[in-house]
Each structure stands twice: as structure tokens, then as C-alpha cells.
Design a protein around this motif. Structure first.
Motif, short mmCIF file in Angstrom:
data_model
loop_
_atom_site.label_atom_id
_atom_site.label_comp_id
_atom_site.label_asym_id
_atom_site.label_seq_id
_atom_site.Cartn_x
_atom_site.Cartn_y
_atom_site.Cartn_z
N THR A 35 0.83 -1.21 0.00
CA THR A 35 0.00 0.00 0.00
C THR A 35 0.87 1.25 0.00
O THR A 35 0.56 2.23 -0.70
CB THR A 35 -0.94 -0.01 1.21
N ALA A 36 1.96 1.25 0.75
CA ALA A 36 2.87 2.41 0.75
C ALA A 36 3.47 2.61 -0.63
O ALA A 36 3.61 3.75 -1.09
CB ALA A 36 3.97 2.22 1.79
N ALA A 37 3.83 1.53 -1.30
CA ALA A 37 4.36 1.64 -2.67
C ALA A 37 3.31 2.24 -3.60
O ALA A 37 3.63 3.10 -4.44
CB ALA A 37 4.82 0.28 -3.17
N LEU A 38 2.05 1.82 -3.45
CA LEU A 38 0.98 2.37 -4.27
C LEU A 38 0.74 3.85 -3.98
O LEU A 38 0.52 4.65 -4.88
CB LEU A 38 -0.31 1.57 -4.06
N VAL A 39 0.82 4.23 -2.70
CA VAL A 39 0.64 5.64 -2.32
C VAL A 39 1.75 6.49 -2.93
O VAL A 39 1.49 7.58 -3.47
CB VAL A 39 0.60 5.78 -0.79
N LEU A 40 2.97 6.01 -2.88
CA LEU A 40 4.08 6.78 -3.47
C LEU A 40 3.98 6.85 -4.99
O LEU A 40 4.29 7.88 -5.59
CB LEU A 40 5.41 6.17 -3.04
N LEU A 41 3.54 5.76 -5.61
CA LEU A 41 3.32 5.78 -7.06
C LEU A 41 2.22 6.77 -7.42
O LEU A 41 2.34 7.53 -8.38
CB LEU A 41 2.97 4.38 -7.56
N ARG A 42 1.17 6.78 -6.63
CA ARG A 42 0.07 7.73 -6.89
C ARG A 42 0.54 9.16 -6.72
O ARG A 42 0.14 10.05 -7.48
CB ARG A 42 -1.08 7.43 -5.94
N ASP A 43 1.43 9.41 -5.74
CA ASP A 43 1.98 10.75 -5.57
C ASP A 43 2.76 11.17 -6.80
O ASP A 43 2.65 12.30 -7.26
CB ASP A 43 2.87 10.79 -4.33
N LEU A 72 -2.51 5.28 6.47
CA LEU A 72 -1.86 3.98 6.40
C LEU A 72 -1.21 3.60 7.73
O LEU A 72 -1.31 2.46 8.17
CB LEU A 72 -0.81 3.96 5.28
N VAL A 73 -0.57 4.55 8.38
CA VAL A 73 0.05 4.27 9.69
C VAL A 73 -1.02 3.89 10.71
O VAL A 73 -0.86 2.92 11.46
CB VAL A 73 0.87 5.49 10.17
N CYS A 74 -2.11 4.62 10.74
CA CYS A 74 -3.18 4.32 11.70
C CYS A 74 -3.79 2.94 11.43
O CYS A 74 -4.01 2.16 12.37
CB CYS A 74 -4.28 5.38 11.63
N ILE A 75 -4.04 2.62 10.19
CA ILE A 75 -4.64 1.33 9.87
C ILE A 75 -3.65 0.20 10.13
O ILE A 75 -4.04 -0.88 10.57
CB ILE A 75 -5.14 1.33 8.41
N THR A 76 -2.36 0.45 9.91
CA THR A 76 -1.35 -0.57 10.20
C THR A 76 -1.28 -0.84 11.70
O THR A 76 -1.18 -2.00 12.12
CB THR A 76 0.03 -0.13 9.67
N LEU A 77 -1.34 0.21 12.51
CA LEU A 77 -1.34 0.01 13.96
C LEU A 77 -2.61 -0.69 14.43
O LEU A 77 -2.57 -1.49 15.36
CB LEU A 77 -1.18 1.35 14.68
#
Length: 96
Positions: A35-43, A72-77
Motif C-alpha cells: 500500500t505504501a508503494a501504491l501511495v508513493l506511485l500515486r503521488d 496507512l500508519v493508523c490502519i497498520t497500527l
């Protein structure tokens, strides 16, 4: 592009429970990393569309990135206790 993040963020807690049911703690980092990779790609895609646009457009791109990473951090926690719940359910269910 913006409609894809809601189902992904909804699926992350479900993935944590399923990983707990499978008893695979090593896989717990995989969904947030993807998901982090997708967020960075979307950015990157948003910034390409903005190009050399005005500052408000660049501010919008920053806002979207920070908002998505914070969520993403909140959902991961939140996924950590859900993983433990799934693992507890796995231990309680009879093994066949």
C-alpha cells in the motif's frame, strides 16, 4: 485514481485478520508495504499531472500524500491487534 484507495484501506484490517488466521506473522508487513508503494506511485502520478503548475496544485499533492500515509500508519497500527485476534481464532478453532 482517488477511488481505489478506499477499498485498499478497507481491506487492510481484513488482511490482518486473515494473516492471523493463517498463522503467518512474517506476512503482516506485506499489505502495508504494498500500500505504501501504491501511495508513493500515486503521488508521482499526481505530481506529473500537476507539472510546473501553481503552488496550490503542489500543496494539494503534498496534502494527498501526507493524508494517505497518515491513514496507512493508523490502519497498520490497528492491524496488529486484529492480527492477534485472528491468531487467537486460529488457535480456538478445531484443527482438522
Amino acid at each position: 485514481m482517488f477511488q481505489i484507495m478506499r477499498p485498499i484501506f478497507t481491506g487492510l484490517p481484513i488482511a490482518s485478520v486473515l494473516i492471523g488466521l493463517a498463522g503467518q506473522p512474517a506476512l503482516l508487513a506485506l499489505p502495508p508495504a504494498l500500500t505504501a508503494a501504491l501511495v508513493l506511485l500515486r503521488d508521482r502520478l499526481i505530481r506529473r499531472r500537476v507539472g510546473q503548475g501553481a503552488w496550490p496544485s503542489d500543496g494539494f499533492a503534498r496534502h494527498v500524500l501526507v493524508d494517505d500515509l497518515g491513514r496507512l500508519v493508523c490502519i497498520t497500527l490497528l492491524g496488529l491487534p486484529l492480527f492477534l485476534l485472528g491468531d487467537l481464532l486460529r488457535q480456538l478453532l478445531p484443527q482438522s
